[in-house]
Design a protein around this motif. Structure first.
Motif, PDB file in Angstrom:
ATOM      1  N   LYS A 171     -28.602  21.233  24.057  1.00  8.30           N
ATOM      2  CA  LYS A 171     -29.297  22.164  23.153  1.00  8.30           C
ATOM      3  C   LYS A 171     -29.776  21.462  21.884  1.00  8.30           C
ATOM      4  O   LYS A 171     -30.675  21.975  21.190  1.00  8.30           O
ATOM      5  CB  LYS A 171     -28.384  23.340  22.799  1.00  8.30           C
ATOM      6  CG  LYS A 171     -27.146  22.983  22.014  1.00  8.30           C
ATOM      7  CD  LYS A 171     -26.302  24.213  21.732  1.00  8.30           C
ATOM      8  CE  LYS A 171     -25.014  23.859  20.982  1.00  8.30           C
ATOM      9  NZ  LYS A 171     -25.249  23.228  19.663  1.00  8.30           N
ATOM     10  N   ASP A 174     -33.517  20.870  21.649  1.00  8.63           N
ATOM     11  CA  ASP A 174     -34.403  22.012  21.482  1.00  8.63           C
ATOM     12  C   ASP A 174     -35.085  21.982  20.111  1.00  8.63           C
ATOM     13  O   ASP A 174     -34.425  21.862  19.074  1.00  8.63           O
ATOM     14  CB  ASP A 174     -33.606  23.310  21.637  1.00  8.63           C
ATOM     15  CG  ASP A 174     -34.489  24.543  21.701  1.00  8.63           C
ATOM     16  OD1 ASP A 174     -35.692  24.388  21.978  1.00  8.63           O
ATOM     17  OD2 ASP A 174     -33.977  25.651  21.468  1.00  8.63           O
ATOM     18  N   GLY A 175     -36.426  22.069  20.113  1.00  8.26           N
ATOM     19  CA  GLY A 175     -37.180  22.120  18.866  1.00  8.26           C
ATOM     20  C   GLY A 175     -37.557  20.781  18.262  1.00  8.26           C
ATOM     21  O   GLY A 175     -38.337  20.732  17.307  1.00  8.26           O
ATOM     22  N   GLU A 189     -38.927  18.217  27.614  1.00  8.97           N
ATOM     23  CA  GLU A 189     -39.741  19.431  27.468  1.00  8.97           C
ATOM     24  C   GLU A 189     -39.031  20.620  28.109  1.00  8.97           C
ATOM     25  O   GLU A 189     -39.075  21.743  27.577  1.00  8.97           O
ATOM     26  CB  GLU A 189     -41.112  19.224  28.100  1.00  8.97           C
ATOM     27  CG  GLU A 189     -42.045  18.357  27.264  1.00  8.97           C
ATOM     28  CD  GLU A 189     -43.395  18.136  27.923  1.00  8.97           C
ATOM     29  OE1 GLU A 189     -44.361  17.869  27.190  1.00  8.97           O
ATOM     30  OE2 GLU A 189     -43.483  18.230  29.176  1.00  8.97           O
ATOM     31  N   GLY A 192     -36.732  22.109  25.715  1.00  8.45           N
ATOM     32  CA  GLY A 192     -37.260  22.717  24.495  1.00  8.45           C
ATOM     33  C   GLY A 192     -37.843  21.769  23.476  1.00  8.45           C
ATOM     34  O   GLY A 192     -38.272  22.204  22.399  1.00  8.45           O
ATOM     35  N   SER A 194     -40.599  19.199  21.790  1.00  4.07           N
ATOM     36  CA  SER A 194     -42.052  19.040  21.752  1.00  4.07           C
ATOM     37  C   SER A 194     -42.343  17.551  21.879  1.00  4.07           C
ATOM     38  O   SER A 194     -42.083  16.779  20.951  1.00  4.07           O
ATOM     39  CB  SER A 194     -42.615  19.582  20.435  1.00  4.07           C
ATOM     40  OG  SER A 194     -44.003  19.339  20.344  1.00  4.07           O
TER      41      SER A 194
END
Length: 360
Positions: A171, A174-175, A189, A192, A194
């Protein structure tokens, strides 16, 4: 009698040496003139990644008596790094030295050759490439693009990246705005992140300007040459996303077909020699770089096993999804998976466990 035998033996050896030299000289004289401009995807000083091209050019020039000369050009001097395949395919340049993963957008199977997640380590990969289906399938892939490909460098696993904070769970990806190459980028990806692709020479500036939060590029010694440790002090390992990295010499097939068989053989052997040389250079450089990082306050974090297991699950999903859409990707992936399964008995039983070695 002993003296006679000694003199006779020396004479025979001298004659054999003279004959061998004459054959070498005759071969050098007989070689055709080759003068190639070779654009590079990476700067020529990156240890193990592009330094093999210098070994290749020097050895070919020497063994051919100057008849085979390759002149390499730094990224962007002739063509941008991402355009080398097209330039060679179209005959704009006779050859290019590149990381073929850059062309995954048009040829999905290429990341399996340039460095894929949870794939083989270099010794097994070389076995699959030369003795298994690898070389034959890669030549088939490039045939329709009028290119003859040659493996011309291999190095071991990369670092898993430079992050401002430790990664303790999936996690944590993520972001994140992250520079990540190949199939590993697709895995992140899914988690999460980019993901963007930034050329190696622009990564430092992207981190400095905070247009990306994290990045991976290559091995410790190469990342140090780019100065990535000057911006971020948290280094993640191991390189789950690229268990090996290769570079290839791509030659325009029309140019390749016009060469004499002995010239083609010299270039093929030159790339095999460069692959070995580059791997040795790379393995020699990495421990020094890691120990330098320790002295400079860089924290090298090893990902927890549970994180690696989860990354592997996501990787398998991504690989299967791509294979369902691309027949050649499916063929290459199937061949690699079959060989890894076959090779595992030797990999698991023949080599000492990782934790058998102690390090400080």
């Amino acid at each position: 009698m002993a003296l006679v035998q000694t003199v006779l033996g020396n004479s025979i050896r001298a004659a054999a040496a003279t004959f061998s030299l004459s054959l070498i000289s005759a071969g050098a004289v007989a070689a055709e003139k080759v003068r190639w401009q070779v654009p590079l995807a990476f700067p020529s000083n990156l240890i193990g990644l592009t330094t093999p091209v210098k070994h290749l050019t020097d050895q070919l020039k020497t063994i051919s008596g100057g008849d085979i000369q390759l002149r390499y050009y730094e990224p962007g001097e002739l063509v941008p790094a991402f355009e080398i395949m097209d330039a060679v395919s179209q005959g704009k340049y006779p050859a290019g030295y590149t990381w073929v993963g850059y062309d995954q957008g048009t040829i999905p199977a290429l990341p399996l050759y340039s460095g894929a997640p949870f794939n083989m380590e270099p010794p097994a990969y070389i076995a699959w490439y030369y003795e298994g289906d690898g070389k034959k399938l890669l030549e088939e892939i490039y045939d329709e693009r009028n290119i003859h490909p040659m493996l011309c460098s291999i190095i071991g696993p990369e670092g898993a990246g430079w992050f401002s904070k430790p990664i303790n769970a999936t996690k944590d990806y993520d972001g994140l705005r992250i520079r990540f190459a190949g199939i590993g980028g697709k895995v992140l990806e899914e988690l999460g992140a980019s993901v963007t692709m930034v050329p190696g020479g622009e990564i430092y500036q992207a981190l400095e300007r905070k247009t990306i939060d994290a990045t991976e590029f290559s091995q410790p010694a190469i990342d140090k040459m780019l100065g990535l440790d000057q911006i971020i002090k948290n280094y993640i390992m191991p390189g789950w996303h690229q268990t090996f990295t290769t570079s290839h010499l791509l030659v325009n097939k029309d140019v390749w077909k016009k060469l004499k068989p002995d010239t083609r053989a010299l270039i093929e052997m030159g790339c095999e020699s460069a692959t070995l040389k580059g791997f040795a250079q790379s393995e020699w450089a990495q421990p020094t770089a890691l120990r330098d990082y320790q002295k400079e306050g860089v924290k090298a974090q090893v990902l927890p096993e549970e994180v690696l297991r989860e990354l592997q699950k996501v990787t398998d999903k991504v690989l299967d999804d791509i294979a369902a859409k691309d027949p050649m990707f499916k063929r290459v992936l199937g061949s690699q998976r079959d060989f890894m399964k076959h090779h595992s008995i030797w990999h698991g039983m023949g080599y000492l466990p990782r934790d058998f070695y102690e390090y400080e």
